[in-house]
Structure formats: structure tokens, C-alpha cells
Design an enzyme around this catalytic site. Sequence first.
Site, PDB file in Angstrom:
ATOM      1  N   PRO A  18       0.851  -1.195   0.000  1.00  0.00           N
ATOM      2  CG  PRO A  18       0.090  -0.977   2.196  1.00  0.00           C
ATOM      3  CD  PRO A  18       0.922  -1.848   1.310  1.00  0.00           C
ATOM      4  CG  MET A  19       3.726   1.876  -2.098  1.00  0.00           C
ATOM      5  SD  MET A  19       4.853   1.630  -3.502  1.00  0.00           S
ATOM      6  CE  MET A  19       3.790   0.696  -4.631  1.00  0.00           C
ATOM      7  CD  GLN A  72      -1.671   0.106   5.220  1.00  0.00           C
ATOM      8  OE1 GLN A  72      -1.340   1.211   4.808  1.00  0.00           O
ATOM      9  NE2 GLN A  72      -0.820  -0.901   5.353  1.00  0.00           N
ATOM     10  CB  CYS A 102       3.183   5.327   7.631  1.00  0.00           C
ATOM     11  SG  CYS A 102       3.546   6.877   6.765  1.00  0.00           S
ATOM     12  CG  ASN A 204       7.692  -4.083   2.304  1.00  0.00           C
ATOM     13  OD1 ASN A 204       7.440  -3.043   2.912  1.00  0.00           O
ATOM     14  ND2 ASN A 204       7.872  -4.092   1.010  1.00  0.00           N
ATOM     15  N   GLY A 228       7.016  -2.995  -3.182  1.00  0.00           N
ATOM     16  CA  GLY A 228       6.497  -1.637  -3.209  1.00  0.00           C
ATOM     17  C   GLY A 228       7.120  -0.812  -4.307  1.00  0.00           C
ATOM     18  NE  ARG A 229      11.344   2.182  -1.517  1.00  0.00           N
ATOM     19  CZ  ARG A 229      12.492   2.405  -0.889  1.00  0.00           C
ATOM     20  NH1 ARG A 229      13.104   3.570  -1.033  1.00  0.00           N
ATOM     21  NH2 ARG A 229      13.032   1.469  -0.120  1.00  0.00           N
TER      22      ARG A 229
END
Length: 330
Positions: A18-19, A72, A102, A204, A228-229
Amino acid sequence: MPKIGNIELPDFPLLLAPMEDVSDPPFRRLCKLHGADLMYSEFISSEGLIRDAIKSRMKLDIFDYERPVGIQIFGGDEEAMEMSSRIVDAVRPDLVDINFGCPVKKVVCKGAGAGVLKDVDLMVRLTKAVIKGTNLPVTVKTRLGWDESSINIDEVAERLQDIGVQALTVHARTRAQMYKGSADWSHIARVKSNPRITMPIFGNGDIDSPEKALEYKNKYGLDGMMIGRAAIGYPWIFNEIKHYFKTGEHLAQPTMADRIEAARNHLTWSMDWKGERIGIVEMRRHYTNYFKGVSNFKEHRLKLVTLESAESLFKALDEIEEVFANYQFV
């Protein structure tokens, strides 16, 4: 094969992280198309949901073609977290995920995200509140700890499992690291090898190639990994990793035509979901990633981030496809 509630995942699933400002429905659709097994919404403020903030409510949009998908949420107030989980429950995702990872200052300062790592009792209370408010499986994403001297992921994992959390994803950095330095997956492997831990454990951090994915899969013995990235502008990474797992060989790199098609679809779906104007403007952040490393591309990139109409953008993409038809990616 890992299972979260009634959700049966494939052996060693690949999850899309989740970004913020990235993992919206158009981007998730692309990643699903290219092999992501489980995806999550952008993180959503519990207070925003309760206030009926338009941006927060939009993030609740999910579509059947992207299932299984989780919503989320984050926050530092128990009542708000319970109420927001009830709201999430009503839109029927496959699970609810809590963000305790985060590291951004504006989130941490509110006692949310990675800020909760300094108070595991509060983390447990917030998680209980979410579990109370939903009938869906509840999962958590977090970090190793606040800093190197306070890594507490072992305690966190046990206590969260004890109250009913059904899967845990760990970003293998501390809050103090933000996104710098190396991710240390050995801490996650230790959690997984704890005989008390029965819920799926996903890793992750720093997965950016099929080789590294296979190395970490074999070395750390987890149930799956979250990417993610590395997926930003490159949704092909999921199928590339899966193919490498099966064959030890690389899939052919996406061609310029493949990248153009992805950018076209992303733009189209963004406009469909957000409206033409917002879809065009918010798509601008993605073009650089789709065409990363392409030489002599500056003039075309400038067009993509300044053109104002869908028609002119699609025409610019057609021109790029024609000009770079024989371009070879190394």
C-alpha cells in the site's frame, strides 16, 4: 499455502504494497494484470473516514477484478479505528489491514503509523478496536521497531497474533531508517521461526529484482513477500519474479510497446476513475517511471507532463511508440 481467514493464497504469494498516491485502483489493476497475488489500498486515515473526507472515501473503491484486496487504515485513537473499520467492513474488501509502519512525520506525530512502535500496549488496543469493528480478517503491516536499539518485532508479532491478527507484513527497517540503508530480513526470519507463530509472515523491503527475490525466498523462509517501490512504473516485476522462481530464467524485458500500452491503460483507467482532469494531472508522476533510462527522452517527457487533454496525450504516446519503435532496453 498461506491462508488469511478464508482467503487462500498461492504458494509464496507476491503482495503489492500500500503506497500513498500510488496504490490506487488504476495502478492496482495493472499490477493484478501482471501477477500480483494480493493488493492493498493506499493507507486511509481513520479520522478522515469518520469525517466523510472525500479523498478518504474515494480510497475505499475496490473492484471485483482486483480481488483479493485489502483496505488499509491508520490512526491513533481507538474509537476512531473501531468506527472506521465498521465503515470499511461495509464496502466488503477481503480484509482490513492496519498500518503501524508509516515513518512519515505528519503520521507519526499523531501517534499513528510507526509512531505506535514506541507503545506496544497502544498498538494492541488499537488492533483490538479494529477487530471489534469488523467481521473481516485483520492483518497488520509494521516495521522492526522504532530504532536499532528498540527492535521489538518479536513481541509485536506474538501479541498481535494472540489477539486475533491473521497475517503480519514486516518492512525490514526501523522507523529511524525511514527508507535509507539496507533492510535486514534476518529479524523477520526470526519471527517466522518462532514456534509460537502460526499466522503467515510476509517480508518487505529492497526486493527489486528476480534474483534478490529468489535469494530472500530461500534464505529467510517466509510465507511470501511484499513489493512496493520496485513496482512503480514497472508492474511486470511480479510475473518476472514468478517466472524466475519456476525456471531460473529471465522473462524478456518489456518493450517500448509494452510500456506505452501500460501507460495508455494507466491513463485511461485513471481518467475513468478520477475524472479526466484529475486523472491527467495525477498520472504525470508516473511517466518518468515507465520510461526510466530511455535516452533522448527529455522532449517527450516534457510533453507528457504538460499536455492538458486526453487526445493530445494519446497522440504523444503514439509518437513515442513510433520514434522509439526499435529501442532496445538493456
